[in-house]
Each structure stands twice: as C-alpha cells, then as structure tokens.
Scaffold this motif. Structure first.
Motif, mmCIF file in Angstrom:
data_model
loop_
_atom_site.group_PDB
_atom_site.id
_atom_site.type_symbol
_atom_site.label_atom_id
_atom_site.label_comp_id
_atom_site.label_asym_id
_atom_site.label_seq_id
_atom_site.Cartn_x
_atom_site.Cartn_y
_atom_site.Cartn_z
ATOM 1 N N ILE A 46 -9.759 -7.694 9.670
ATOM 2 C CA ILE A 46 -11.017 -8.420 9.491
ATOM 3 C C ILE A 46 -11.290 -8.582 7.999
ATOM 4 O O ILE A 46 -11.678 -9.641 7.522
ATOM 5 N N ASN A 47 -11.089 -7.511 7.262
ATOM 6 C CA ASN A 47 -11.145 -7.540 5.797
ATOM 7 C C ASN A 47 -10.023 -6.633 5.310
ATOM 8 O O ASN A 47 -10.170 -5.408 5.344
ATOM 9 N N PRO A 48 -8.876 -7.194 4.888
ATOM 10 C CA PRO A 48 -7.699 -6.369 4.598
ATOM 11 C C PRO A 48 -7.738 -5.648 3.257
ATOM 12 O O PRO A 48 -6.880 -4.804 3.005
ATOM 13 N N ASP A 49 -8.705 -5.956 2.403
ATOM 14 C CA ASP A 49 -8.716 -5.386 1.051
ATOM 15 C C ASP A 49 -9.929 -4.506 0.816
ATOM 16 O O ASP A 49 -11.047 -4.869 1.180
ATOM 17 N N LEU A 50 -9.698 -3.345 0.209
ATOM 18 C CA LEU A 50 -10.778 -2.510 -0.310
ATOM 19 C C LEU A 50 -10.919 -2.867 -1.776
ATOM 20 O O LEU A 50 -10.035 -2.581 -2.581
ATOM 21 N N LEU A 51 -12.011 -3.520 -2.130
ATOM 22 C CA LEU A 51 -12.172 -4.090 -3.468
ATOM 23 C C LEU A 51 -13.211 -3.327 -4.271
ATOM 24 O O LEU A 51 -14.383 -3.268 -3.886
ATOM 25 N N PHE A 52 -12.771 -2.763 -5.397
ATOM 26 C CA PHE A 52 -13.706 -2.060 -6.273
ATOM 27 C C PHE A 52 -14.261 -2.968 -7.370
ATOM 28 O O PHE A 52 -15.247 -2.637 -8.003
ATOM 29 N N GLY A 53 -13.607 -4.100 -7.620
ATOM 30 C CA GLY A 53 -14.098 -5.039 -8.622
ATOM 31 C C GLY A 53 -13.852 -4.561 -10.040
ATOM 32 O O GLY A 53 -13.252 -3.517 -10.274
ATOM 33 N N PRO A 60 -18.990 5.823 -15.236
ATOM 34 C CA PRO A 60 -19.206 6.745 -14.107
ATOM 35 C C PRO A 60 -18.472 6.265 -12.864
ATOM 36 O O PRO A 60 -18.099 5.094 -12.764
ATOM 37 N N PRO A 61 -18.239 7.173 -11.893
ATOM 38 C CA PRO A 61 -17.537 6.788 -10.671
ATOM 39 C C PRO A 61 -18.166 5.568 -9.999
ATOM 40 O O PRO A 61 -19.381 5.380 -10.034
ATOM 41 N N LYS A 62 -17.316 4.745 -9.416
ATOM 42 C CA LYS A 62 -17.787 3.556 -8.713
ATOM 43 C C LYS A 62 -17.471 3.704 -7.236
ATOM 44 O O LYS A 62 -16.342 4.003 -6.857
ATOM 45 N N GLU A 63 -18.474 3.471 -6.394
ATOM 46 C CA GLU A 63 -18.333 3.709 -4.962
ATOM 47 C C GLU A 63 -18.423 2.406 -4.178
ATOM 48 O O GLU A 63 -19.240 1.538 -4.465
ATOM 49 N N VAL A 64 -17.542 2.272 -3.194
ATOM 50 C CA VAL A 64 -17.655 1.217 -2.196
ATOM 51 C C VAL A 64 -18.047 1.898 -0.890
ATOM 52 O O VAL A 64 -17.294 2.723 -0.365
ATOM 53 N N GLU A 65 -19.227 1.593 -0.380
ATOM 54 C CA GLU A 65 -19.722 2.250 0.817
ATOM 55 C C GLU A 65 -19.220 1.558 2.078
ATOM 56 O O GLU A 65 -18.794 0.401 2.051
ATOM 57 N N ILE A 66 -19.286 2.285 3.185
ATOM 58 C CA ILE A 66 -18.733 1.801 4.440
ATOM 59 C C ILE A 66 -19.390 0.505 4.890
ATOM 60 O O ILE A 66 -18.736 -0.356 5.498
ATOM 61 N N CYS A 113 -2.156 5.191 -16.594
ATOM 62 C CA CYS A 113 -1.750 4.104 -15.694
ATOM 63 C C CYS A 113 -2.076 4.378 -14.227
ATOM 64 O O CYS A 113 -1.555 3.696 -13.344
ATOM 65 N N ARG A 114 -2.923 5.350 -13.947
ATOM 66 C CA ARG A 114 -3.358 5.553 -12.567
ATOM 67 C C ARG A 114 -4.793 6.074 -12.562
ATOM 68 O O ARG A 114 -5.238 6.732 -13.510
ATOM 69 N N ILE A 115 -5.503 5.777 -11.509
ATOM 70 C CA ILE A 115 -6.915 6.137 -11.394
ATOM 71 C C ILE A 115 -7.125 6.839 -10.054
ATOM 72 O O ILE A 115 -6.743 6.302 -9.006
ATOM 73 N N PRO A 116 -7.717 8.031 -10.056
ATOM 74 C CA PRO A 116 -7.942 8.740 -8.785
ATOM 75 C C PRO A 116 -8.907 7.978 -7.874
ATOM 76 O O PRO A 116 -9.879 7.373 -8.330
ATOM 77 N N VAL A 117 -8.618 8.013 -6.595
ATOM 78 C CA VAL A 117 -9.498 7.408 -5.597
ATOM 79 C C VAL A 117 -9.664 8.397 -4.451
ATOM 80 O O VAL A 117 -8.705 9.037 -4.020
ATOM 81 N N THR A 118 -10.897 8.552 -4.005
ATOM 82 C CA THR A 118 -11.197 9.349 -2.818
ATOM 83 C C THR A 118 -11.578 8.378 -1.712
ATOM 84 O O THR A 118 -12.562 7.647 -1.832
#
Length: 206
Positions: A46-53, A60-66, A113-118
């Motif tokens: 339905i939406n194949p991408d998780l986009l943080f922009g 500060p940490p950037k969150e994409v909520e459900i 060259c990498r960024i942690p994601v939870t």
C-alpha cells in the motif's frame, strides 16, 4: 551543518507455502495446518517506503509514527482460519534495530556512512478492509506468528480447519496489514547524501 537526505526502501519477497512440521515444545507438538491448503498468501504494498525525509546531520532524532503518511504499510491476504508467520530480515537488522546506509552500501561499518534506525513493527488483523493504525498490535519478536483473523481476547483457538477438498470452495480471503515505522538518530559526522536500507518481508502460512 550538512544536509542529509534520508529515506528507506522496503522490498518484500513472494510468499510460499510451508510443508507440514511437528516441532516439540513443552506444551506438546505444533501442527502446521498450512500443509493442507494449496492457496498462497499474497502481499501488496500500500505504501512500500518508510520515508524520513531531509534532515540536518546531528539534529535531534526524527520519528515517523505509525499513523503518519510516511510509514510503510503492506497488505497480506490469506485464508481467514489460518495463522501466518511474518519474518523481517535486512542488513544489520537485530530485532528492531538497524541502520540506514549512505547510497544503500550495507558494507559500511563507520559512523560517517550509516545512521542508526529503531524500527516499529505492528500488525492489524482486526478484520477491516483498510489498514487501521488504532487497531495495530506492536511486536518485537521476529519472526512473529499471528492469526489472519483476530480472536476474542482470552478465547482459546478454534478447532483445526477441515482439510481442502476438491470441489469445495474455500472461504474468501481476508486482509491483515503490516506497519513499519521508526526513529533515526543522525550524527554530525554523517556525510551528505541519500541513506537507505532494504528490508525483506517473508510471509508463510502456518
């Protein structure tokens, strides 16, 4: 400050039907009822991408909520009386912690060259025809097993389904929905560029 564009691409694999298996456990053997049906589950993005922009490195940490429009949502269709196993894999993924990599290069092991994601993972098997974040159940075990149709809280599982019989129509497929969202934490040392990672979603009848 560096301007760093972050985005994540989710790839899903074609589902496949498991063979029968009997796995001993303290409460007795598990029977894989998916053995008795030739129909496969299907996955639709339905939406194949998780986009943080776009973000600024070190912010500060950037969150994409459900329930945001940027969370990834996949629809899983299957027989209503069976359970499914969802397994999520990807480079650097440990349960729900992973990384976004500069230009998708998962060989990177350094902070520049990498960024942690939870990640947040959740499924909605409430029986609706559209995803409903308010009905979603979070999970951190991977793989996770759940029924295609949600059972009443506290109720025991129903009786085993009748094996598929030639000439007998199976009930219509139902939909469950998988949500993937999360939080990233950038570092001032991150190089400018596009960061991404790929997750593989595998669905198996049980």
């Amino acid at each position: 400050m560096r301007s760093t564009i972050l985005f994540m691409v989710i790839v899903f694999s074609w589902p496949w039907a498991m063979q029968a298996q009997f796995t001993p456990n303290p409460s007795g053997p598990d029977i894989n009822f998916g053995q008795y049906y030739s129909t496969s589950a299907t996955i639709t993005a339905i939406n194949p991408d998780l986009l943080f922009g776009p973000v600024i490195a070190g912010q500060p940490p950037k969150e994409v909520e459900i329930d945001s429009g940027d969370a990834a949502i996949l629809e899983i269709e299957g027989l209503p009386f069976l359970d499914v196993i969802i397994e999520i894999t990807g480079a650097g993924l440990t349960i729900n912690n992973g990384f976004l990599y500069l230009d998708g290069d998962a060989a990177c092991t350094t902070v520049d060259c990498r960024i942690p994601v939870t990640y947040g993972f959740a499924f909605d098997n409430s029986g609706g025809t559209m995803p409903d974040a308010t009905q979603a159940v979070d999970f951190t075990i991977n793989p996770v097993l759940y029924p295609m149709t949600r059972r009443t809280a506290g109720a025991p599982p129903g009786p085993p389904p009748t094996p598929e019989i030639a000439g007998v129509n199976l009930p219509a497929a139902v939909s469950t929905f998988l949500f993937i969202y999360g939080t990233i934490t950038s570092d001032p040392a991150n190089q400018a560029g596009a960061y991404e990672s790929t997750l593989t979603i595998e669905v198996t009848y049980n």
